[in-house]
Scaffold this motif. Structure first.
Motif, PDB file in Angstrom:
ATOM      1  N   ARG A 196       0.911  -1.201  -0.198  1.00  0.00           N
ATOM      2  CA  ARG A 196      -0.180   0.078   0.085  1.00  0.00           C
ATOM      3  C   ARG A 196       0.786   1.316  -0.028  1.00  0.00           C
ATOM      4  NH1 ARG A 196      -4.803   1.592   4.329  1.00  0.00           N
ATOM      5  NH2 ARG A 196      -5.067   3.645   3.670  1.00  0.00           N
ATOM      6  N   TYR A 197       2.128   1.195   0.881  1.00  0.00           N
ATOM      7  CA  TYR A 197       2.712   2.377   0.798  1.00  0.00           C
ATOM      8  C   TYR A 197       3.479   2.597  -0.554  1.00  0.00           C
ATOM      9  CZ  TYR A 197       7.045   4.960   1.831  1.00  0.00           C
ATOM     10  OH  TYR A 197       8.275   6.132   1.736  1.00  0.00           O
ATOM     11  N   GLN A 198       3.996   1.394  -1.259  1.00  0.00           N
ATOM     12  CA  GLN A 198       4.369   1.539  -2.530  1.00  0.00           C
ATOM     13  C   GLN A 198       3.445   2.135  -3.582  1.00  0.00           C
ATOM     14  OE1 GLN A 198       7.583   1.269  -3.412  1.00  0.00           O
ATOM     15  NE2 GLN A 198       8.195   0.851  -1.149  1.00  0.00           N
ATOM     16  N   LEU A 199       2.110   1.516  -3.417  1.00  0.00           N
ATOM     17  CA  LEU A 199       0.933   1.887  -4.528  1.00  0.00           C
ATOM     18  C   LEU A 199       1.008   3.279  -4.273  1.00  0.00           C
ATOM     19  CD1 LEU A 199      -1.035   0.227  -6.244  1.00  0.00           C
ATOM     20  CD2 LEU A 199      -2.459   0.612  -4.335  1.00  0.00           C
ATOM     21  N   GLU A 200       0.835   4.065  -3.174  1.00  0.00           N
ATOM     22  CA  GLU A 200       0.543   5.294  -3.068  1.00  0.00           C
ATOM     23  C   GLU A 200       1.533   6.287  -3.737  1.00  0.00           C
ATOM     24  OE1 GLU A 200       0.331   5.917   0.991  1.00  0.00           O
ATOM     25  OE2 GLU A 200      -1.640   5.295   1.298  1.00  0.00           O
ATOM     26  N   LYS A 201       2.926   5.743  -4.087  1.00  0.00           N
ATOM     27  CA  LYS A 201       3.933   6.345  -4.859  1.00  0.00           C
ATOM     28  C   LYS A 201       3.914   6.042  -6.095  1.00  0.00           C
ATOM     29  CE  LYS A 201       7.214   5.034  -2.359  1.00  0.00           C
ATOM     30  NZ  LYS A 201       9.031   4.738  -2.157  1.00  0.00           N
ATOM     31  N   THR A 202       2.946   4.937  -6.565  1.00  0.00           N
ATOM     32  CA  THR A 202       3.068   4.443  -7.865  1.00  0.00           C
ATOM     33  C   THR A 202       1.948   5.183  -8.544  1.00  0.00           C
ATOM     34  OG1 THR A 202       3.857   2.229  -7.146  1.00  0.00           O
ATOM     35  CG2 THR A 202       3.128   2.194  -9.291  1.00  0.00           C
ATOM     36  N   LEU A 261      -3.275  -1.766 -10.897  1.00  0.00           N
ATOM     37  CA  LEU A 261      -3.134  -0.619  -9.742  1.00  0.00           C
ATOM     38  C   LEU A 261      -4.329  -0.174  -9.094  1.00  0.00           C
ATOM     39  CD1 LEU A 261      -0.005   1.287 -11.267  1.00  0.00           C
ATOM     40  CD2 LEU A 261       0.158  -0.336  -9.510  1.00  0.00           C
ATOM     41  N   ILE A 262      -5.230   0.311 -10.094  1.00  0.00           N
ATOM     42  CA  ILE A 262      -6.520   0.667  -9.291  1.00  0.00           C
ATOM     43  C   ILE A 262      -7.186  -0.117  -8.509  1.00  0.00           C
ATOM     44  CG2 ILE A 262      -8.506   1.804  -9.974  1.00  0.00           C
ATOM     45  CD1 ILE A 262      -6.106   3.597 -10.423  1.00  0.00           C
ATOM     46  N   ALA A 263      -7.153  -1.422  -9.061  1.00  0.00           N
ATOM     47  CA  ALA A 263      -7.878  -2.674  -8.376  1.00  0.00           C
ATOM     48  C   ALA A 263      -7.085  -2.808  -6.886  1.00  0.00           C
ATOM     49  CB  ALA A 263      -7.868  -3.914  -9.079  1.00  0.00           C
TER      50      ALA A 263
END
Length: 481
Positions: free
Chosen positions: A138-144, A181-183
């Protein structure tokens, strides 16, 4: 993961028979070994969730076998059985890494209790592991997920609204726009965080295998089904399943997905038992599902069950204001992965990236940046470091005019404009093209001669009356100094 396959090793045939019958009755897959050496061969050749070993056997003893198990497969849970209830045996077994220790004779309820304890412990361990990984993701996703364009801001708003609920979401967009990524963002911001997120690309699996991937199968359901396998829906129980490219799913399977949505249960291939599942479905497609419904290629009832909340991801060419930020992110990512000094793009490189049409969307941009990082030895990437973009011939893309002749530029433009020539109707294409070439040519010469038509006609090599006629026919405004 729950206990499915168990090895029982005991030199007493009656004990092997009793345990195998009781465990198989409860749905476990059971293999039997007559001594420690046979048990070791089975452990080396197969994957077990638990082993029940007698402490005294011909060949390797239970404790010796336990030592070998710790070396070979440290995650295998071992229960030691013994007919001698001594403190020494119990302490020695636990010191060597046994999960539990039981004394013969024992009631079969003892085995049931151990299996239940193992299942609970593994489930809790699994949940903690998943939660740690998902918090990291989740942390990585927020940057992705990058972009501040109006289109992306709308996507962020929708994620915030739908994530807390369990409504089904249908993500639509071209290939490479970041649907998975959105999912994941929906899952990581939901109450299902810490539970599994299982992704399956429906187009990447052969149709004949897709059903067993989704719903699992029982042992013996078909040739090669040597043991029971859990499907993606059971693996995702309590969490989220992401069905990518659902538009490619066969109609017969669509009916079974509809049943999961309605009844919240699945049936394994070759099985008769209905298994309850608590799963949130997020689906995605790069196809027009409404058109597929009209063509009878997609079930209308399933479409409306999936399309409770639609999210439309626009192609990168429609949110070009995000390209600069995306390129910077992919530069940092590529340099970190390749362990090279951080590189940057020059202004002309950014202009080239912004002018490109990106038919492959964000995925194409990432690959383009990574290729440039690999191939360029300079810390500053310039336009020549992106040769594939400079050679592009599609409409709306920047061409390095200084490297092409006038004929070459016209050739590129004609190929772009008439790429679907086979679908064009008959017409006066020749006249249309000549007019579009003549108009800017005459306008340019008139500008250079400051509206002097005599001089312009001379430069063009045509009669002044012919020039006057063309000015009228082509609607050219003549400005005189």
């Amino acid at each position: 993961m729950s206990i499915n396959r168990i090895l029982v090793a005991d030199d007493e045939e009656s004990m092997r028979w009793v345990l195998s019958k009781a465990l198989r009755k409860k749905g476990f897959s059971v293999d039997l070994a007559r001594d420690g050496d046979e048990a070791l061969r089975l452990i080396q050749a197969n994957s077990y969730d638990m082993a029940i070993l007698d402490i005294k056997m011909p060949g390797l003893t239970g404790l010796e076998l336990l030592d070998r198990v710790r070396e070979l497969k440290s995650d295998l849970l071992v229960v030691i059985m013994t007919a001698e209830a001594s403190m020494k045996n119990a302490v020695e077994a636990m010191k060597r890494g046994a999960y539990d220790y039981i004394t013969k004779p024992f009631d079969l309820d003892v085995i049931d209790a151990i299996v239940e304890k193992v299942n609970r412990a593994q489930e809790m361990t699994s949940q903690v592991t998943v939660l740690k990984e998902e918090l990291k993701d989740r942390y990585q996703l927020e940057k992705t997920i990058i972009g501040n364009s109006p289109a992306m801001r709308e996507v962020y708003k929708t994620i915030g609204k739908v994530a807390p609920s369990d409504v089904t979401v249908l993500i639509q967009g071209e290939s490479g726009t970041g649907k998975e990524l959105i999912a994941r963002a929906i899952h990581f911001n939901s109450k299902r965080l810490g539970k599994p997120f299982i992704a399956l690309n429906c187009a990447a699996i052969p149709k004949e295998l897709l059903e067993s991937e989704l719903f699992g199968f029982e042992k013996g359901a078909f040739t090669g089904a040597v043991e029971r396998k859990l499907g993606k829906f059971e693996q995702a129980n309590g969490g989220t399943i992401f069905l990518d490219e659902i538009g490619d799913m066969p109609l017969d399977l669509q009916a079974k997905i509809l049943r999961v949505l309605q009844e919240k249960e699945v049936t394994r291939t070759g099985g008769s038992q209905n298994i309850s599942v608590d799963v949130r479905i997020v689906a995605a497609t790069n196809q027009d599902l409404e058109e597929k419904v009209r063509q009878k290629e997609f079930r209308e009832d399933l479409f409306y069950r999936l399309n409770v909340v639609p999210i439309q991801l626009v192609p990168l060419r429609e949110r070009k204001e995000d390209i600069h930020q995306l390129a910077e992110y992919f530069l940092q990512k590529a340099c970190a992965e390749l362990e090279t000094p951080l590189k940057q793009c020059s202004s002309d490189a950014y202009q080239l990236l912004s002018d490109h049409n990106w038919p492959g969307n964000v995925r194409e941009l990432e690959n383009t940046i990574k290729r440039a990082v690999i191939l360029s030895s300079d810390l500053l990437l310039t336009a020549p470091d992106f040769p594939s973009l400079r050679r592009q011939k599609g409409s709306g893309e920047r061409v390095a005019n200084e490297e092409l002749s006038l004929e070459g530029i016209v050739d590129i433009k004609l190929r772009s404009c008439f790429s679907n020539m086979d679908k064009m109707e008959s017409g006066d294409v020749h006249t249309m093209v000549l007019e579009q070439v003549e108009r800017p040519l005459i306008r340019f010469v008139l500008e250079k001669t400051r509206g002097n038509q005599v001089r312009a006609a001379d430069i063009l090599g045509i009669n002044r009356n012919t020039l006057r006629k063309k000015i009228q026919e082509l609607g050219i405004e003549v400005k005189k100094d």
